[in-house]
Design an enzyme around this catalytic site. Structure first.
Site, short mmCIF file in Angstrom:
data_model
loop_
_atom_site.label_atom_id
_atom_site.label_comp_id
_atom_site.label_asym_id
_atom_site.label_seq_id
_atom_site.Cartn_x
_atom_site.Cartn_y
_atom_site.Cartn_z
N ASP A 62 4.42 33.99 59.53
CA ASP A 62 4.07 34.30 58.91
C ASP A 62 2.76 35.87 58.60
OD1 ASP A 62 4.32 31.77 57.40
OD2 ASP A 62 2.57 31.81 57.33
N GLU A 272 9.49 30.12 48.68
CA GLU A 272 8.97 31.46 49.40
C GLU A 272 8.36 32.42 49.94
OE1 GLU A 272 6.95 27.78 52.02
OE2 GLU A 272 8.34 28.22 53.47
#
Ligand code: FUB
Length: 373
Positions: A62, A272
């Site tokens: 991420d 997301e």
């Protein structure tokens, strides 16, 4: 018959290998279609990887990348083997701290500045430090992080530091009115800062569908096929960067005919990993489609949208999740992303990567194939 047996053996050997590398899904599909050609094409995907892991001694994921003081700073999740069983609710992503990294140039040495924030120092912490982001304002650096509170509800917290590498001191409480995961913080040319956030399934966004948290709500279902898809959120931040300046609002992504993307549009609707960047005066809202594993983007004329769907930024990577950031550095654009190369395909043990991102003359992002063509 002999030939069929040989085909079956070859297929099961390939399946075993691919189960390890995390691409079994592709092969299962090829097998179901009975295509030998497709089976033989699915080899070790990493042989053709367009980039290599940036960090090799710990697992990272991420990546949110920013330029501070002329250097690239990367704020990833720090993946660990926490011994949790893999579930749709994401319990196996049970991370406990963040490391901060910096690079003077793309392709140069990457420096690990060590732990920037530890869960032990966050007063309201329950579990699971997920994808963070950082912003600079008021001569301070603000680290935004999703974390479950003691009631097991995801909230978004803030840590503050005088230096981009931290250490960050967590505020005593999460941001009032915050929920769900994956904060991405964007400061516009007029100095206003916005947070984009939200994530479905383990990120709990679907449990806020009625405006307040529903503990009995569906943990993994999405909206009905014919209803507008669940919307990611935006909230302007106050100038102190510690509070929302407004109630979070929905971000709407439209299709080419101006209608909101539907829940059943799994190839294009939000799941997301929101990110915002600006290119030639337009707002580019990008995100992961989750269970269809792509990073896609939509374009608009305001930070609030609406945004119109444009296309794919990054095709699926090995590992279940896909998560990215987009950064301009010295006149070139880069995509920071992750896959699960170092762990041989484990969804919760990922490694960050970077590759160049290009636009065509109309400002369309050219789709990136993480393992070549
Ligand atoms: O790293 C934990 C979660 O996985 C992130 O918050 C999601 O975006 C996905 O990458």
């Amino acid at each position: 018959m002999k030939q069929m047996k040989a085909k079956c053996m070859a297929l099961s050997t390939a399946l075993m290998f691919l189960a390890i590398t995390g691409v079994a899904q592709q092969l299962t599909q090829a097998a179901a279609e009975g295509s030998n050609e497709k089976v033989s094409k699915v080899k070790n995907p990493f042989e053709k990887a367009i980039s290599e892991p940036l960090v090799r001694d710990i697992y990272t994921a991420d990546p949110s990348a920013h330029v501070f003081n002329g250097k690239i700073y990367i704020y990833p999740s720090h993946d660990i083997e926490a011994g949790e069983a893999e579930k749709g609710t994401g319990d196996h992503f049970n991370m406990k701290d963040y490391h901060v990294f910096s690079m003077e140039r793309i392709g140069g040495e990457i420096r690990d500045h060590g732990v920037g924030l530890d869960i032990k120092t966050i007063p309201w912490a329950g579990r699971q430090l997920w994808a963070p982001d950082v912003a600079f304002k008021n001569n301070k650096y603000y680290l935004y992080f999703p974390l479950k509170d003691k009631q097991d509800v995801f909230r978004i917290g803030v840590g503050v530091s005088n230096k981009p590498e931290g250490p960050f001191k967590a505020q005593p409480e999460p941001i009032k009115g915050s929920f769900s995961i994956d904060p991405a913080v964007f400061t516009d040319n007029d100095g206003e800062t916005y947070m984009y956030f939200g994530g479905i399934w383990g990120g709990q966004l679907q449990q806020w569908d009625k405006g307040k948290f529903d503990p009995e709500g569906s943990k993994t279902d999405l909206r009905k096929n014919e209803e507008p898809a669940i919307a990611p959120k935006i909230a302007k931040l106050q100038s102190n960067m510690l509070e929302f300046a407004e109630e979070p609002k929905d971000i709407v992504v439209l299709d080419e005919s101006g209608k909101p993307l539907l829940g059943g549009d799994h190839e294009r609707r939000f799941f997301e990993a929101a990110w915002m960047h600006k290119y030639k005066g337009k707002y580019y809202f990008s995100y992961s489609t989750g269970d269809t594993h792509k990073i896609v983007y939509a374009k608009g004329d305001s930070p609030y949208g609406p945004f119109t769907y444009q296309g794919v930024v990054l095709n699926p990577v090995v590992g279940w999740t896909n998560h990215h950031s987009i950064l301009e550095f010295k006149g070139k654009w880069y995509l920071f992303y992750h896959d699960s190369q170092l762990s041989g395909g484990k969804t919760h043990l990922r490694n960050i990567k970077v590759t160049e991102l290009q636009y065509d003359n109309e400002g369309k992002i050219l789709t990136i194939n993480p393992y070549g063509k």
